[in-house]
Design an enzyme around this catalytic site. Structure first.
Site, mmCIF file in Angstrom:
data_model
loop_
_atom_site.group_PDB
_atom_site.id
_atom_site.type_symbol
_atom_site.label_atom_id
_atom_site.label_comp_id
_atom_site.label_asym_id
_atom_site.label_seq_id
_atom_site.Cartn_x
_atom_site.Cartn_y
_atom_site.Cartn_z
ATOM 1 N N ARG A 4 -12.955 -4.096 -7.535
ATOM 2 C CA ARG A 4 -12.529 -4.851 -6.354
ATOM 3 C C ARG A 4 -13.741 -5.219 -5.497
ATOM 4 O O ARG A 4 -14.615 -4.380 -5.266
ATOM 5 C CB ARG A 4 -11.559 -3.979 -5.561
ATOM 6 C CG ARG A 4 -10.811 -4.698 -4.480
ATOM 7 C CD ARG A 4 -9.760 -3.800 -3.872
ATOM 8 N NE ARG A 4 -10.380 -2.716 -3.101
ATOM 9 C CZ ARG A 4 -9.805 -2.124 -2.048
ATOM 10 N NH1 ARG A 4 -8.589 -2.472 -1.672
ATOM 11 N NH2 ARG A 4 -10.414 -1.159 -1.398
ATOM 12 N N ASP A 20 1.867 -5.909 7.576
ATOM 13 C CA ASP A 20 0.652 -5.093 7.572
ATOM 14 C C ASP A 20 -0.528 -6.043 7.375
ATOM 15 O O ASP A 20 -0.588 -6.780 6.378
ATOM 16 C CB ASP A 20 0.751 -4.063 6.433
ATOM 17 C CG ASP A 20 -0.454 -3.131 6.380
ATOM 18 O OD1 ASP A 20 -1.562 -3.550 6.770
ATOM 19 O OD2 ASP A 20 -0.288 -1.987 5.914
ATOM 20 N N TYR A 33 -11.146 -0.635 10.695
ATOM 21 C CA TYR A 33 -12.374 -0.188 10.012
ATOM 22 C C TYR A 33 -12.693 -1.031 8.788
ATOM 23 O O TYR A 33 -13.720 -0.830 8.159
ATOM 24 C CB TYR A 33 -12.260 1.294 9.611
ATOM 25 C CG TYR A 33 -10.973 1.651 8.887
ATOM 26 C CD1 TYR A 33 -10.827 1.405 7.534
ATOM 27 C CD2 TYR A 33 -9.897 2.203 9.581
ATOM 28 C CE1 TYR A 33 -9.638 1.699 6.877
ATOM 29 C CE2 TYR A 33 -8.712 2.503 8.942
ATOM 30 C CZ TYR A 33 -8.588 2.248 7.585
ATOM 31 O OH TYR A 33 -7.408 2.529 6.952
ATOM 32 N N LYS A 34 -11.820 -1.988 8.432
ATOM 33 C CA LYS A 34 -12.086 -2.848 7.279
ATOM 34 C C LYS A 34 -12.854 -4.078 7.755
ATOM 35 O O LYS A 34 -14.025 -3.963 8.113
ATOM 36 C CB LYS A 34 -10.768 -3.174 6.559
ATOM 37 C CG LYS A 34 -10.177 -1.918 5.883
ATOM 38 C CD LYS A 34 -8.796 -2.113 5.286
ATOM 39 C CE LYS A 34 -8.341 -0.813 4.610
ATOM 40 N NZ LYS A 34 -6.901 -0.743 4.367
ATOM 41 N N PHE A 60 0.847 -1.183 0.000
ATOM 42 C CA PHE A 60 0.000 0.000 0.000
ATOM 43 C C PHE A 60 0.892 1.246 0.000
ATOM 44 O O PHE A 60 1.872 1.311 0.749
ATOM 45 C CB PHE A 60 -0.879 -0.025 1.245
ATOM 46 C CG PHE A 60 -1.999 0.969 1.240
ATOM 47 C CD1 PHE A 60 -3.114 0.769 0.448
ATOM 48 C CD2 PHE A 60 -1.942 2.095 2.051
ATOM 49 C CE1 PHE A 60 -4.152 1.687 0.458
ATOM 50 C CE2 PHE A 60 -2.985 3.016 2.067
ATOM 51 C CZ PHE A 60 -4.092 2.808 1.265
HETATM 52 C C1 PLP Z 1 -6.219 0.580 4.301
HETATM 53 C C2 PLP Z 1 -4.747 0.436 4.344
HETATM 54 C C3 PLP Z 1 -3.936 1.369 5.017
HETATM 55 C C4 PLP Z 1 -4.541 2.637 5.558
HETATM 56 O O1 PLP Z 1 -3.817 3.219 6.570
HETATM 57 P P1 PLP Z 1 -4.524 4.299 7.509
HETATM 58 O O2 PLP Z 1 -3.399 4.924 8.232
HETATM 59 O O3 PLP Z 1 -5.487 3.572 8.395
HETATM 60 O O4 PLP Z 1 -5.263 5.260 6.641
HETATM 61 C C5 PLP Z 1 -2.580 1.099 5.128
HETATM 62 N N1 PLP Z 1 -2.040 -0.022 4.600
HETATM 63 C C6 PLP Z 1 -2.796 -0.913 3.914
HETATM 64 C C7 PLP Z 1 -2.178 -2.140 3.336
HETATM 65 C C8 PLP Z 1 -4.151 -0.695 3.758
HETATM 66 O O5 PLP Z 1 -4.893 -1.545 3.042
#
Ligand code: PLP
Length: 397
Positions: A356, A185, A210-211, A114
């Site tokens: 997705r 992660d 939140y996911k 990400f």
């Molecule tokens: C959703 C997501 C994030 C988001 O990070 P936030 O700090 O919560 O906005 C980071 N890494 C991955 C792999 C994600 O899918």
């Protein structure tokens, strides 16, 4: 344990007429969350004012919720803390891991990671100004790229775009064999599939709530530190990670264990919602969840392969090699997704061309998944997605 998915579904408030295939991005509202929020607002904040920090246990939320999340990801009690955001937690984990490998300079990651994780690593390396470099290789090349120069292997277990699943145990073992540490992660893993951090020997892990954990928009992140790294450096020395925050000492002394990774005041209201959301997991067996997730995504995939063979699968076809999502490529993916959402089937779009879909057994039925596939196949066959209104880009895709 046999999980009752009818019971878990009844624990969510989903709008009528919607088939929700985006719980991998933002989980839906747990039924008990509004009352939990109301209780914290009125009976705790309203009635107890500042005394609620002690009386209502607000100060212990990060650890209490951390232990509950820990059960879903194979983490021992007391090894997970909740707070801040995933991006911050990745930064902290990486800083701590780099400090444990002071003679090495390479942070190894992959091009499926990400962007925020990569930005955080790049920014941290530059801030440290000691010659650290972020090396980004294709996901399939990670194993061969782990060598004696690598300080930390920083990976997202499930690729946010394609759903491709890394082998956490294997890559962690390879990292350790080369003298490197791992930062995982779990954004698309926690609540999506069984995770065994302790079994894999993972050093650090971070995730969001939140996911798949349904903690609501803005819900905090979490951080796992393997118990034997509990003495790792806390690079963000916030007062709530201090050994004695209310001694208000001028100098920093880290709290024992993962508590040192706390930074500032916890988001109490947001955590109240998360606490209610975590209740849903009480009767859930992660092996059952995984089996059902695979059944749902395979049904969706098979139906589209039959009815819409032109639509290219971007995820691994083998369900054992992906998380709990499927992605497909379409040159006009954005417009197709907007048209699909207009029918009540909600997924999302990731640039440049990915449709997705997340498969969340807690509240999705087989019938819904099959209907969603039928609607998508029909839209693509009849071209009804190709209308001006569906091409107009919004800020969040
Ligand atoms: C959703 C997501 C994030 C988001 O990070 P936030 O700090 O919560 O906005 C980071 N890494 C991955 C792999 C994600 O899918």
């Amino acid at each position: 344990m046999t999980t009752d998915f009818g019971a878990t579904r009844a624990m969510f408030d989903l709008p009528a007429g919607v088939i929700y295939l985006d719980g991998n991005s933002l989980g839906p509202l747990p039924r008990t969350a509004p009352a939990a929020m109301e209780r914290v607002l009125r009976a705790e904040w309203g009635a107890q004012l500042i005394t609620a920090w002690n009386r209502a246990g607000w100060m212990d939320q990060p650890r209490r919720l951390g232990d509950r999340i820990g059960r879903l990801i194979g983490a021992a009690e007391g090894s997970v803390t909740v707070g801040d955001t995933l991006s911050i937690k990745v930064w902290q984990a990486l800083a701590a891991a780099l400090a444990l490998r002071p003679d090495r300079r390479v942070i190894l990651s992959d091009s499926g990671n990400f962007p925020s994780d990569l930005y955080m690593a790049d920014g941290l390396a530059r801030l440290m100004a000691r010659g650290h470099a972020l090396r980004v290789v294709p996901p399939e090349d990670v194993a061969q790229a782990i060598d004696a120069s690598v300080a930390v292997v920083m990976l997202t277990e499930v690729d946010y775009r394609t759903g491709r699943l890394h082998d956490m145990a294997d890559l962690t073992a390879r990292a350790h064999a080369a003298g490197a540490l791992t930062v995982w992660d779990l954004a698309h893993s926690a609540g999506a599939l069984p995770v065994d951090l302790a079994g894999a020997g993972a050093d650090f892990a971070a995730g969001c709530t939140y996911k798949y954990l349904n903690g609501g928009p803005g819900a905090p992140g979490f951080l796992y530190v393997r118990p034997d790294h509990a003495g790792a450096e806390a690079a963000l020395q916030g007062w709530l990670g201090h050994a004695a925050p209310f001694a208000f000492e001028p100098g920093y002394r880290p709290a024992p264990g993962v508590a040192r990774m706390r930074v500032g005041t916890p988001p109490v209201l947001q955590m109240a919602v998360l606490e209610a959301a975590l209740d849903v997991w009480e009767g859930v067996d992660m092996a059952d969840l995984r089996a059902r997730s695979i059944a749902l995504s395979e049904a969706f995939r098979a139906r589209l392969a039959r009815d819409c063979p032109r639509l290219a699968l971007a995820s691994p076809a083998d369900p054992a090699r992906r998380g709990s999502q499927l992605s497909f490529r379409h040159p006009q993916g954005y417009a197709v997704m907007q048209a699909l959402i207009a029918t009540g089937v909600i997924g999302d779009f990731r640039a440049p061309d990915l449709l997705r879909f997340g498969f969340t057994p807690l509240y999705l039925s087989m019938d819904e998944v099959e209907r969603a596939a039928d609607i998508l196949a029909r839209l693509i066959r009849d071209g009804s997605w190709d209308r001006a209104e569906f091409h107009r880009r919004a800020a969040v895709t």
